[in-house]
Design a protein around this motif. Structure first.
Motif, mmCIF file in Angstrom:
data_model
loop_
_atom_site.group_PDB
_atom_site.id
_atom_site.type_symbol
_atom_site.label_atom_id
_atom_site.label_comp_id
_atom_site.label_asym_id
_atom_site.label_seq_id
_atom_site.Cartn_x
_atom_site.Cartn_y
_atom_site.Cartn_z
ATOM 1 N N SER A 1 0.805 -1.214 0.000
ATOM 2 C CA SER A 1 0.000 0.000 0.000
ATOM 3 C C SER A 1 0.844 1.272 0.000
ATOM 4 O O SER A 1 0.328 2.351 -0.158
ATOM 5 N N TRP A 2 2.148 1.131 0.217
ATOM 6 C CA TRP A 2 3.032 2.290 0.227
ATOM 7 C C TRP A 2 3.666 2.470 -1.150
ATOM 8 O O TRP A 2 4.094 1.505 -1.762
ATOM 9 N N TYR B 1 1.103 6.760 1.505
ATOM 10 C CA TYR B 1 0.048 5.785 1.782
ATOM 11 C C TYR B 1 -1.302 6.402 1.441
ATOM 12 O O TYR B 1 -1.657 7.470 1.945
ATOM 13 N N GLU C 1 -5.052 6.287 1.905
ATOM 14 C CA GLU C 1 -6.053 5.741 2.829
ATOM 15 C C GLU C 1 -7.458 5.961 2.259
ATOM 16 O O GLU C 1 -7.876 7.094 2.047
ATOM 17 N N TYR C 2 -8.161 4.864 2.013
ATOM 18 C CA TYR C 2 -9.473 4.953 1.377
ATOM 19 C C TYR C 2 -10.617 5.068 2.377
ATOM 20 O O TYR C 2 -11.743 5.366 1.983
ATOM 21 N N THR C 3 -10.348 4.841 3.645
ATOM 22 C CA THR C 3 -11.389 4.997 4.660
ATOM 23 C C THR C 3 -11.579 6.474 4.960
ATOM 24 O O THR C 3 -10.631 7.159 5.357
ATOM 25 N N GLY D 1 -4.647 9.237 11.956
ATOM 26 C CA GLY D 1 -4.411 8.027 11.177
ATOM 27 C C GLY D 1 -2.994 7.971 10.641
ATOM 28 O O GLY D 1 -2.348 6.917 10.663
ATOM 29 N N CYS D 2 -2.502 9.103 10.162
ATOM 30 C CA CYS D 2 -1.122 9.155 9.668
ATOM 31 C C CYS D 2 -0.134 8.942 10.806
ATOM 32 O O CYS D 2 0.833 8.189 10.673
ATOM 33 N N ARG E 1 -11.202 11.239 2.554
ATOM 34 C CA ARG E 1 -10.169 10.220 2.734
ATOM 35 C C ARG E 1 -8.849 10.954 2.982
ATOM 36 O O ARG E 1 -8.856 12.176 3.172
ATOM 37 N N SER E 2 -7.729 10.267 2.953
ATOM 38 C CA SER E 2 -6.476 10.971 3.239
ATOM 39 C C SER E 2 -5.287 10.293 2.569
ATOM 40 O O SER E 2 -5.358 9.119 2.179
ATOM 41 N N CYS F 1 -1.064 9.922 3.332
ATOM 42 C CA CYS F 1 0.004 10.144 4.312
ATOM 43 C C CYS F 1 1.374 9.949 3.651
ATOM 44 O O CYS F 1 1.473 9.347 2.582
#
Length: 212
Positions: A19-20, A29, A31-33, A44-45, A145-146, A148
Motif C-alpha cells: 500500500s506504500w 500511503y 487511505e481509502y477509509t 491516522g497518519c 479520505r487521506s 500520508c
C-alpha cells in the motif's frame, strides 16, 4: 540447529507493504477509509509514523493520482486530505512547516475560491465528484479520505560473518547453561565448516494563484 536457522531468517527477512508508494526517499500511503475532520486524518497518519502528504511537485502529484484505485472510490467523498492548511488569509502551510511562498508547485481547481478565509484545509480532489484530483480549499470538519507520507527507513547493513559467529556462540552458550542436553558438538557443527576448534573467517557476505 533449528533455532539457529530461525535466527538467520529473522536477521535477513525484509518486510514490505504494497500500500506504500515510493518516490525520492519518501513513501506515500493512500487511505481509502473516509474520516470526519482533518484531525482524524492526522491521527491516522501518526499511527503509521507519518504526516499528511506534502505534494510539492508534479512528480508527486502524478505518482499519487496514478496509484489512486478508482474502484475503491465507490461513492462520496472522492477527495483526500493532504498536508496543506491555511495559517493566514494569504498563507498556506505544509505539514512539514514550509509554505506555498517557497513551494514551486500548486494544483488548484480553478473553480475554487482559494481566498475563502472560512476554509482552512486542502484536499486533493472534490468530495462531490471526480475533478482530476485537483486541489480544493475545504472546511476542516469535512468528510474526506487521506494521503500520508513518511521517510523511507534506512535498510540495515547485512551482518558480517564474524558478527553472525559471535551471535551464534552466545546463543549456544546460553542454551548449554539452561539445557544440558545441548552439546558443544552441535554448536560447532552449525558454526564451523571444518574440525578445527577455532572458527574460520568467511568474507563471502559481501504558488497560491496557480491553478490548473
Amino acid at each position: 540447529m533449528l533455532f539457529v536457522l530461525i535466527l538467520l531468517n529473522l536477521i535477513f527477512i525484509t518486510s514490505t507493504n504494497g500500500s506504500w508508494h515510493q518516490l525520492d526517499g519518501i513513501e506515500y500511503y493512500i487511505e481509502y477509509t473516509a474520516v470526519i475532520g482533518v484531525d482524524k486524518a492526522k491521527e491516522g497518519c501518526k499511527g503509521m509514523n507519518a504526516i499528511l502528504a506534502v505534494v510539492k511537485s508534479q512528480r508527486i502529484q502524478d505518482l499519487l493520482v496514478k496509484n489512486i484505485d478508482i474502484t475503491k472510490l465507490t461513492g462520496q467523498p472522492y477527495s483526500f486530505y493532504i498536508g496543506l492548511s491555511r495559517t493566514s488569509p494569504i498563507t498556506l502551510q505544509w505539514s512539514d512547516g514550509t509554505t506555498t511562498d517557497t513551494s514551486v508547485f500548486t494544483y488548484w481547481d480553478c473553480s475554487d475560491d482559494i481566498y475563502d478565509s472560512s476554509k482552512l484545509c486542502v484536499t486533493m480532489g472534490w468530495d462531490g465528484g471526480l475533478n482530476g484530483f485537483k486541489w480544493k480549499i475545504e472546511y476542516c470538519n469535512g468528510k474526506h479520505r487521506s494521503i500520508c507520507q513518511r521517510n523511507i527507513a534506512t535498510t540495515a547493513k547485512a551482518p558480517t560473518t564474524s558478527t553472525l559467529t559471535t551471535t551464534l556462540l552466545k546463543i549456544t552458550s546460553t542454551a548449554i547453561a539452561t539445557e544440558q542436553t545441548v552439546t558443544s558438538e552441535v554448536s560447532l557443527v552449525s558454526i564451523q565448516q571444518s574440525t578445527e576448534s577455532k572458527p574460520t573467517t568467511n568474507n563471502n557476505f559481501d504558488t497560491l494563484e496557480r491553478c490548473s
